[in-house]
Write an enzyme that holds these catalytic residues in place. Structure first.
Site, short mmCIF file in Angstrom:
data_model
loop_
_atom_site.label_atom_id
_atom_site.label_comp_id
_atom_site.label_asym_id
_atom_site.label_seq_id
_atom_site.Cartn_x
_atom_site.Cartn_y
_atom_site.Cartn_z
N ASP A 17 1.50 -8.88 -0.86
CA ASP A 17 0.09 -8.81 -0.46
C ASP A 17 -0.76 -8.57 -1.71
OD1 ASP A 17 -1.96 -8.72 1.71
OD2 ASP A 17 -2.31 -6.73 0.87
N GLU A 19 -4.97 -7.58 -3.04
CA GLU A 19 -6.37 -7.24 -2.77
C GLU A 19 -7.20 -7.87 -3.87
OE1 GLU A 19 -7.14 -5.99 0.00
OE2 GLU A 19 -5.18 -5.25 0.61
N HIS A 162 -7.37 -1.17 3.44
CA HIS A 162 -6.42 -2.19 3.01
C HIS A 162 -5.88 -1.81 1.64
CE1 HIS A 162 -7.39 -5.69 5.84
NE2 HIS A 162 -8.06 -4.63 6.28
N ASP A 167 0.16 -2.56 2.86
CA ASP A 167 0.13 -3.74 3.73
C ASP A 167 1.42 -4.55 3.62
OD1 ASP A 167 -2.33 -2.97 4.56
OD2 ASP A 167 -3.43 -4.68 3.75
#
Length: 248
Positions: A17, A19, A162, A167
């Site tokens: 994942d 960001e 998040h 995540d």
């Protein structure tokens, strides 16, 4: 830095994942966090990769609200070129499991394109998009990570904001739940298989043709059935039943 296809290990997966500073890499948004969890033969190994990155640009307000990351926090973090080799060594040859893979791969490829001599992610890894898997299993329903956690009974109470590693850890549980049982089909006991084979042989013989079950479908029912399947295909983008039905 092309990956050697022979090094790819079918038993190794990396749940990933990222960001970012915003939603579109084409507008110059950058990766600010990467989180990875390693699986071997569908079991977490305990190995992870995690880093925060200085993006050298402003965070969009929506991204800062979702991630809780600020430029002040990221100011002393490494830039992507400083961690690129370590990150690529971690994911090299694995199958990446990503939720909405096009988003993360687009950003990672954009970061790699800024470096000289670095191939994109497709040259290094294969990709499994867990969002597409979820849409196939739950057509017409919300399939965000939070929605899947609720539907599959996975605890995500720690996910107030998040975060890439958190995540990735949650997605690991979601992915394993989504794909559990795939290898279990057909593992019936020998006795059960024997009974099924005997019944199939009996019903398949010409002498017992009268025993075969017959189902009659009225034309109106068939039309309603077809319309329902087309509706599902329109909502979900795919309907497996239509692909399995014989042409016409």
């Amino acid at each position: 830095m092309q990956a050697d296809a022979a090094r790819r290990d079918a038993t190794r997966q990396v749940v990933l994942d990222t960001e970012t500073t915003g939603l579109e890499w084409k507008k110059g948004n950058r990766v600010v966090e990467i989180g990875c969890v390693e699986l071997v033969e569908r079991r977490p190994t305990g190995r992870t990769f995690h880093c925060y990155l200085n993006p050298d640009r402003e965070m969009e307000p929506g991204a800062q609200e979702v991630t809780g990351l600020t430029l002040e926090f990221l100011a002393d973090k490494p830039r992507f070129p400083e961690v690129a080799d370590e990150f690529l060594a971690f994911v090299e040859g694995a199958e990446l499991v990503i939720h909405n893979a096009a988003f993360d791969i687009g950003f990672l490829d954009a970061e790699l394109a800024r470096l000289d001599g670095y191939a994109g992610m497709a040259a290094r890894c294969t990709v499994e998009d867990s969002l597409l898997l979820a849409r196939q299993r739950f057509p017409g329903q919300r399939n965000s990570l939070d929605a899947l956690c609720k539907r599959l009974g996975i605890d995500n109470s720690q996910r107030q904001l998040h975060g890439a590693l958190l995540d990735a850890q949650i997605l690991t549980d979601v992915y394993l739940a989504l794909t559990s049982g795939q290898g279990e089909i057909g593992f019936a006991s020998e006795a059960a298989v024997s009974v099924v084979e005997q019944q199939a042989a009996r019903l398949g013989s010409a002498a017992d043709a009268s025993l075969r079950p017959r189902v009659r479908v009225e034309s109106g029912e068939a039309e309603a059935h077809a319309a329902r399947l087309l509706g599902l295909q329109k909502k979900a983008g795919r309907c497996l039943w239509l692909e399995l039905e014989p042409a016409g």
